[in-house]
Design a protein around this motif. Structure first.
Motif, PDB file in Angstrom:
ATOM      1  N   ALA A 152       0.837  -1.208   0.000  1.00 28.82           N
ATOM      2  CA  ALA A 152       0.000   0.000   0.000  1.00 28.82           C
ATOM      3  C   ALA A 152       0.873   1.259   0.000  1.00 28.82           C
ATOM      4  CB  ALA A 152      -0.926  -0.008   1.214  1.00 28.82           C
ATOM      5  N   GLY A 153       1.957   1.248   0.779  1.00 25.63           N
ATOM      6  CA  GLY A 153       2.862   2.395   0.813  1.00 25.63           C
ATOM      7  C   GLY A 153       3.545   2.623  -0.525  1.00 25.63           C
ATOM      8  N   LEU A 154       4.013   1.546  -1.161  1.00 20.55           N
ATOM      9  CA  LEU A 154       4.665   1.683  -2.469  1.00 20.55           C
ATOM     10  C   LEU A 154       3.688   2.201  -3.523  1.00 20.55           C
ATOM     11  CD1 LEU A 154       6.807  -1.597  -2.583  1.00 20.55           C
ATOM     12  CD2 LEU A 154       7.647   0.746  -2.355  1.00 20.55           C
ATOM     13  N   THR A 155       2.434   1.762  -3.429  1.00 17.37           N
ATOM     14  CA  THR A 155       1.415   2.270  -4.357  1.00 17.37           C
ATOM     15  C   THR A 155       1.216   3.765  -4.171  1.00 17.37           C
ATOM     16  OG1 THR A 155       0.295   0.114  -4.303  1.00 17.37           O
ATOM     17  CG2 THR A 155      -0.960   1.996  -5.133  1.00 17.37           C
ATOM     18  N   GLY A 156       1.203   4.216  -2.914  1.00 17.29           N
ATOM     19  CA  GLY A 156       1.066   5.646  -2.637  1.00 17.29           C
ATOM     20  C   GLY A 156       2.237   6.454  -3.170  1.00 17.29           C
ATOM     21  N   ILE A 157       3.452   5.924  -3.047  1.00 15.57           N
ATOM     22  CA  ILE A 157       4.632   6.618  -3.581  1.00 15.57           C
ATOM     23  C   ILE A 157       4.559   6.692  -5.105  1.00 15.57           C
ATOM     24  CG2 ILE A 157       7.141   6.461  -3.838  1.00 15.57           C
ATOM     25  CD1 ILE A 157       7.234   5.245  -1.034  1.00 15.57           C
ATOM     26  N   THR A 158       4.097   5.607  -5.731  1.00 15.22           N
ATOM     27  CA  THR A 158       3.946   5.600  -7.194  1.00 15.22           C
ATOM     28  C   THR A 158       2.970   6.682  -7.650  1.00 15.22           C
ATOM     29  OG1 THR A 158       4.378   3.211  -7.247  1.00 15.22           O
ATOM     30  CG2 THR A 158       3.329   4.179  -9.178  1.00 15.22           C
ATOM     31  N   LEU A 159       1.857   6.839  -6.930  1.00 16.42           N
ATOM     32  CA  LEU A 159       0.894   7.888  -7.265  1.00 16.42           C
ATOM     33  C   LEU A 159       1.524   9.269  -7.123  1.00 16.42           C
ATOM     34  CD1 LEU A 159      -2.355   6.515  -5.566  1.00 16.42           C
ATOM     35  CD2 LEU A 159      -1.792   6.519  -8.005  1.00 16.42           C
ATOM     36  N   CYS A 160       2.339   9.443  -6.085  1.00 20.85           N
ATOM     37  CA  CYS A 160       2.991  10.739  -5.857  1.00 20.85           C
ATOM     38  C   CYS A 160       3.913  11.097  -7.018  1.00 20.85           C
ATOM     39  CB  CYS A 160       3.779  10.698  -4.547  1.00 20.85           C
ATOM     40  SG  CYS A 160       4.622  12.239  -4.139  1.00 20.85           S
ATOM     41  N   ALA A 161       4.590  10.088  -7.560  1.00 25.32           N
ATOM     42  CA  ALA A 161       5.539  10.336  -8.650  1.00 25.32           C
ATOM     43  C   ALA A 161       4.871  10.356 -10.022  1.00 25.32           C
ATOM     44  CB  ALA A 161       6.642   9.272  -8.623  1.00 25.32           C
ATOM     45  N   SER A 162       3.602   9.990 -10.092  1.00 25.74           N
ATOM     46  CA  SER A 162       2.908   9.877 -11.390  1.00 25.74           C
ATOM     47  C   SER A 162       1.910  10.997 -11.644  1.00 25.74           C
ATOM     48  CB  SER A 162       2.178   8.530 -11.478  1.00 25.74           C
ATOM     49  OG  SER A 162       3.065   7.451 -11.285  1.00 25.74           O
ATOM     50  N   MET A 163       1.369  11.598 -10.581  1.00 24.65           N
ATOM     51  CA  MET A 163       0.310  12.589 -10.737  1.00 24.65           C
ATOM     52  C   MET A 163       0.839  13.983 -10.395  1.00 24.65           C
ATOM     53  SD  MET A 163      -2.775  10.334  -9.000  1.00 24.65           S
ATOM     54  CE  MET A 163      -4.030  11.535  -9.443  1.00 24.65           C
ATOM     55  N   ASN A 164       0.634  14.925 -11.309  1.00 23.84           N
ATOM     56  CA  ASN A 164       1.178  16.277 -11.138  1.00 23.84           C
ATOM     57  C   ASN A 164       0.656  16.974  -9.899  1.00 23.84           C
ATOM     58  OD1 ASN A 164       2.697  16.073 -13.483  1.00 23.84           O
ATOM     59  ND2 ASN A 164       1.043  16.870 -14.788  1.00 23.84           N
ATOM     60  N   ILE A 165      -0.547  16.593  -9.449  1.00 23.76           N
ATOM     61  CA  ILE A 165      -1.126  17.272  -8.296  1.00 23.76           C
ATOM     62  C   ILE A 165      -0.282  17.083  -7.039  1.00 23.76           C
ATOM     63  CG2 ILE A 165      -2.574  15.298  -7.610  1.00 23.76           C
ATOM     64  CD1 ILE A 165      -4.723  17.327  -6.803  1.00 23.76           C
ATOM     65  N   PHE A 166       0.487  16.001  -6.988  1.00 22.26           N
ATOM     66  CA  PHE A 166       1.305  15.718  -5.799  1.00 22.26           C
ATOM     67  C   PHE A 166       2.717  16.297  -5.895  1.00 22.26           C
ATOM     68  CE2 PHE A 166      -1.700  12.040  -5.740  1.00 22.26           C
ATOM     69  CZ  PHE A 166      -2.333  12.359  -4.551  1.00 22.26           C
ATOM     70  N   MET A 167       3.032  16.992  -7.017  1.00 20.62           N
ATOM     71  CA  MET A 167       4.374  17.517  -7.226  1.00 20.62           C
ATOM     72  C   MET A 167       4.315  19.016  -7.488  1.00 20.62           C
ATOM     73  SD  MET A 167       6.036  14.549  -9.673  1.00 20.62           S
ATOM     74  CE  MET A 167       4.642  14.536 -10.831  1.00 20.62           C
ATOM     75  N   THR A 195       5.665  12.133   2.776  1.00 15.49           N
ATOM     76  CA  THR A 195       6.231  11.622   4.036  1.00 15.49           C
ATOM     77  C   THR A 195       5.353  10.532   4.618  1.00 15.49           C
ATOM     78  OG1 THR A 195       7.192  13.819   4.478  1.00 15.49           O
ATOM     79  CG2 THR A 195       7.021  12.284   6.336  1.00 15.49           C
ATOM     80  N   THR A 196       4.028  10.721   4.511  1.00 13.39           N
ATOM     81  CA  THR A 196       3.092   9.731   5.074  1.00 13.39           C
ATOM     82  C   THR A 196       3.232   8.384   4.376  1.00 13.39           C
ATOM     83  OG1 THR A 196       1.506  11.458   5.689  1.00 13.39           O
ATOM     84  CG2 THR A 196       0.678   9.196   5.536  1.00 13.39           C
ATOM     85  N   VAL A 197       3.178   8.394   3.035  1.00 13.84           N
ATOM     86  CA  VAL A 197       3.256   7.115   2.314  1.00 13.84           C
ATOM     87  C   VAL A 197       4.648   6.500   2.454  1.00 13.84           C
ATOM     88  CG1 VAL A 197       1.407   7.644   0.702  1.00 13.84           C
ATOM     89  CG2 VAL A 197       3.746   8.337   0.125  1.00 13.84           C
ATOM     90  N   LEU A 198       5.662   7.354   2.612  1.00 14.60           N
ATOM     91  CA  LEU A 198       7.018   6.841   2.816  1.00 14.60           C
ATOM     92  C   LEU A 198       7.113   6.093   4.137  1.00 14.60           C
ATOM     93  CD1 LEU A 198       9.774   6.891   1.373  1.00 14.60           C
ATOM     94  CD2 LEU A 198      10.342   8.929   2.707  1.00 14.60           C
ATOM     95  N   TYR A 199       6.510   6.658   5.172  1.00 12.12           N
ATOM     96  CA  TYR A 199       6.573   6.003   6.481  1.00 12.12           C
ATOM     97  C   TYR A 199       5.621   4.813   6.580  1.00 12.12           C
ATOM     98  CZ  TYR A 199       9.796   9.416   8.377  1.00 12.12           C
ATOM     99  OH  TYR A 199      10.916  10.169   8.601  1.00 12.12           O
ATOM    100  N   VAL A 200       4.539   4.834   5.799  1.00 10.51           N
ATOM    101  CA  VAL A 200       3.696   3.630   5.718  1.00 10.51           C
ATOM    102  C   VAL A 200       4.517   2.475   5.137  1.00 10.51           C
ATOM    103  CG1 VAL A 200       1.744   2.583   4.510  1.00 10.51           C
ATOM    104  CG2 VAL A 200       1.478   4.806   5.591  1.00 10.51           C
ATOM    105  N   THR A 201       5.307   2.786   4.109  1.00 11.16           N
ATOM    106  CA  THR A 201       6.191   1.777   3.522  1.00 11.16           C
ATOM    107  C   THR A 201       7.207   1.287   4.551  1.00 11.16           C
ATOM    108  OG1 THR A 201       5.979   2.909   1.397  1.00 11.16           O
ATOM    109  CG2 THR A 201       7.762   1.301   1.617  1.00 11.16           C
ATOM    110  N   GLY A 202       7.786   2.227   5.303  1.00 17.73           N
ATOM    111  CA  GLY A 202       8.746   1.856   6.337  1.00 17.73           C
ATOM    112  C   GLY A 202       8.119   0.999   7.419  1.00 17.73           C
TER     113      GLY A 202
END
Length: 639
Positions: A152-167, A195-202
């Motif tokens: 779930a965390g990796l999926t969230g990071i992928t969305l962050c890097a794929s969607m302009n709204i998160f960048m 940070t949230t999705v990164l720490y979910v992954t951690g």
């Protein structure tokens, strides 16, 4: 007093032990004459006895035919899960700093510290995963639950890097703007999401890491004649799977990022994790399981409280009945065999002192079994070995950033092929792969002639060899960095620190990379095997978590050391650059490597001291039947 003096009451039939009183012949007896085993005390954990560490199926029932479960086939499914987890871990560690710097427009130092903290927290919190596995969930369900969280965390990071709204906007943000810090920074909510999705992954990694190696080792029958050999090979192949995941992260994932962008790179990590989760679940019918033994923290707390309550009770007293242990071969702790009494930390033995005043049904917070006390002693005695690997983990963390900064100033061409700088950390992985491939054919036969050890070297000897190689690695890094900086200044590259020097190859870094790779092979593999074999039966995951905890502390220590060095050696008011200046050619990285060398030497000396004092549990395994047999025809003294 020797631990061999302790006998089962089966060897003392003429002395019935009761809670109502004791015979005069037992008055004033020394500590450790025998374990007092009683049927009168209630079970503290309420779930009956477990026959040592007997493997069970996923439903907790005995396995009728062990030949159909476990072994190398089951281990292969577990290797796949660990390979994907390590691929994601190293993929994030090597790419996230660059993603935060180039895409989220965070300063390089801030990005590096943020990733170091993420890596540290994910490893330190492994203690929580180990606790849940040993206490309640078991290793299988802990891996299953936290692997899902990881995905779930990796999926969230992928969305962050794929969607302009998160960048933040990338318009008018070239390399010069990045260096000057004039690019539009990420909004606070965007960084909060990342940070949230990164720490979910951690958090997901924290549940997997302490359990995978232990769960894999559980697949082998400890009653087999080849158990030690299988266990030794398992941990080597386990770390080979870790290395394979790292190599893929440093090559294929970096290639995907360069060709297809950040979203595809992080997405590949999520896909690999999803596939490994499916593979792990497919192997479910083949796995052998160990029953969780109840909360280890509760047992530790009970020992400490009971020992404190009886701190003034003398070891020799008319009120003393004996050291308490449950009857027979089975332990009161589910999933654990009995542990022989030792003379270490005798203050804790008072938790197992049974006095007349304890009564017929004493509280487990006042009277603990010898096995329970010995569990706490073992946890304490295991601390020095992983603690001495903190400096090694600190060095590994520093290499992820410092050596990459060095590589940016060097020629990374290999013939006509130019390797990306972010691929440089693959070389320690390749050296690890090579060493593990040659371990049994080269190292073991040679070292066996020197040490006469059947496996070439003991576990702690391998850890010591690894720590020695880490000293050589940072010492060479200091020597080469001194030469690299001098060369850069002499050839006019002092200011152009991002311009590669065409006549100085980056492959001089391979020496320090290969040396640290060798250090990692010997140290980490030896430590994992040491912790698994030496940890109590019902605390194997917590034992493995010690290694991850040392890794996490190493990450935090790297951030703290960097901050201290920057504040002590730099003075912006006087325009004095710190050793770790962003411009590596005006900084003094060689001084920093010298500091790491000194710390490594001190740490190595501390390890030698603690290792010489350690006694392996294999030297004093507890077997009631053997003690009874050896004492049957020997008169028993009670004075």
């Amino acid at each position: 007093m020797s631990s061999s003096e302790i006998k089962s009451p089966e060897a003392l039939p003429e002395t019935p032990a009761t809670h109502d009183g004791v015979s005069n012949s037992t008055h004033g007896k020394k500590l450790g004459i025998y374990f007092l085993e009683s049927d009168n005390r209630r079970m503290a954990f309420g779930r009956g006895y477990a026959v040592g560490a007997t493997p069970v199926n996923i439903r907790g029932k005995p396995i009728p035919d062990l030949a159909k479960t476990g072994g190398w086939i089951a281990a292969l499914f577990i290797f796949g899960n660990e390979m994907a987890e390590r691929m994601a871990y190293f993929g994030l560690s090597v790419n996230m700093v660059a993603f935060m710097f180039y895409i989220m427009h965070r300063p390089f130092a801030s990005s590096s510290n943020a990733v170091n903290n993420f890596l540290g927290i994910s490893q330190v919190s492994s203690v929580l995963g180990g606790f849940l596995a040993d206490a309640y969930l078991g290793r299988y369900w802990t891996i299953a639950i936290f692997a899902t969280i990881y995905l779930a965390g990796l999926t969230g990071i992928t969305l962050c890097a794929s969607m302009n709204i998160f960048m933040p906007s990338q318009d008018q943000c070239d390399q010069l703007s990045l260096l000057l810090g004039t690019c539009e920074p990420a909004k606070s909510w965007q960084m909060l999401y990342l940070t949230t999705v990164l720490y979910v992954t951690g958090f997901g990694a924290a549940g997997i890491r302490p359990c995978v190696s232990s769960f894999g080792a559980d697949q082998f029958d400890e009653r087999s004649e080849n158990y030690k050999s299988h266990l030794d090979k398992f941990f080597n192949f386990f770390y080979l799977s870790v290395t394979t995941g790292a190599i893929v992260a440093f090559t294929l994932v970096v290639y995907i990022q360069m060709k297809h962008g950040w979203g595809s790179a992080f997405g590949s990590l999520a896909i690999a994790m999803g596939m490994s989760n499916m593979l792990f679940f497919v192997g479910t019918p083949l796995y052998r399981h160990r029953l969780p033994g109840g909360s280890p923290l509760t047992r530790v707390a009970q020992v400490l409280v009971a020992a404190f309550q009886k701190r003034k009770a003398p070891f020799s007293s008319s009120e003393l009945i004996g050291l308490y242990e449950v009857p027979g071969k089975r332990s009161a702790i589910k999933g654990s065999g009995k542990i022989e009494h030792t003379d270490d930390f005798r203050c804790l033995d008072k938790a197992a002192l049974q006095l007349k005043e304890d009564g017929v049904d004493p509280s487990p917070w006042r009277l603990c079994t010898v096995t329970q006390v010995e569990e706490v002693k073992i946890l304490i005695k295991l601390v020095p070995a992983p603690a001495c690997t903190i400096v090694l983990n600190l060095i590994l963390t520093e290499y992820l950033t410092l050596s990459v900064q060095q590589a940016y100033t060097l020629n990374t061409h290999l013939g006509h092929l130019k390797l990306p700088v972010t691929c440089m950390p693959v070389f320690p992985g390749l050296s690890i792969f090579l060493i593990l491939s040659l371990y049994y054919s080269v190292f073991v036969p040679i070292s066996r002639r020197i040490t006469s050890h059947p496996r070439g070297a003991s576990q702690l000897q391998r850890v010591g060899i690894g720590l020695a190689f880490s000293i050589f690695s940072v010492a060479w890094a200091a020597i080469f960095e001194r030469y690299r900086r001098k060369y850069a200044i002499e050839h006019g590259y002092e200011v152009n620190f991002l311009t590669p020097m065409p006549n100085l190859s980056a492959y001089w870094l391979l020496i320090q990379y290969c040396l640290i790779g060798i250090a990692e092979v010997f140290c980490v593999v030896g430590l994992l095997e040491f912790l698994y074999e030496e940890a109590p039966d019902a605390m194997k995951s917590i034992g493995s978590a010690y290694a991850a905890l040392a890794g996490g502390i190493g990450c935090f220590a790297a951030s703290i050391l960097n901050s201290i060095v920057q504040s002590v050696t730099g003075n912006p008011g006087k325009r004095q650059q710190s050793w770790l200046s962003q411009n590596i050619n005006t900084g003094r990285f060689e001084y920093f490597y010298c500091l790491l060398t000194v710390l490594s030497v001190i740490n190595f000396c501390a390890f030698l001291y603690s290792a010489r004092r350690y006694k392996y549990r294999a030297e004093h395994k507890f077997g009631i039947q053997e003690v009874v047999t050896s004492k049957q025809n020997t008169p028993t003294s009670r004075t």
